[in-house]
Write a protein that holds these residues in place. Structure first.
Motif, short mmCIF file in Angstrom:
data_model
loop_
_atom_site.label_atom_id
_atom_site.label_comp_id
_atom_site.label_asym_id
_atom_site.label_seq_id
_atom_site.Cartn_x
_atom_site.Cartn_y
_atom_site.Cartn_z
N ILE A 8 31.13 -39.71 37.78
CA ILE A 8 29.94 -39.22 37.09
C ILE A 8 29.45 -38.01 37.88
N ALA A 9 29.42 -36.86 37.19
CA ALA A 9 28.98 -35.61 37.83
C ALA A 9 27.58 -35.26 37.34
N GLU A 10 26.72 -34.87 38.28
CA GLU A 10 25.39 -34.39 37.92
C GLU A 10 25.45 -32.87 37.96
N TRP A 22 27.39 -36.27 33.47
CA TRP A 22 28.59 -36.18 32.64
C TRP A 22 29.69 -37.03 33.28
N GLN A 23 30.44 -37.74 32.46
CA GLN A 23 31.58 -38.54 32.91
C GLN A 23 32.84 -37.69 32.82
N VAL A 24 33.66 -37.74 33.87
CA VAL A 24 34.93 -37.00 33.89
C VAL A 24 35.97 -37.83 33.14
N LYS A 51 31.68 -24.97 39.67
CA LYS A 51 30.46 -24.20 39.93
C LYS A 51 29.24 -24.86 39.31
N MET A 52 29.44 -25.60 38.20
CA MET A 52 28.32 -26.22 37.48
C MET A 52 27.84 -27.53 38.12
#
Length: 63
Positions: A8-10, A22-24, A51-52
């Motif tokens: 899970i990316a913030e 967002w889930q990868v 970068k995001m």
């Protein structure tokens, strides 16, 4: 950055639905992400996604 499937990316910027998480779903030259708020899926080049991302959410924080 070492992204794995199901991480899970913030992100730095909020999605229009209000979620930043967002889930990868897929990792390679392109990375596929699913919004944890509305379920919208996007595929972006790895360089752009890296970068995001603000941080990778630890597993214990997602439960």
């Amino acid at each position: 950055m070492d992204l794995q499937v199901n991480d899970i990316a913030e992100l730095k910027k909020e999605h229009p639905c209000g979620s930043k998480r967002w889930q990868v779903l897929r990792v390679g030259m392109d990375i596929k992400l699913r919004c944890m708020g509305c379920g919208h899926e996007v595929m972006q080049p790895r360089r752009k996604v890296e970068k995001m991302i603000r941080r990778i959410v630890p597993k214990e924080e997602t439960e």
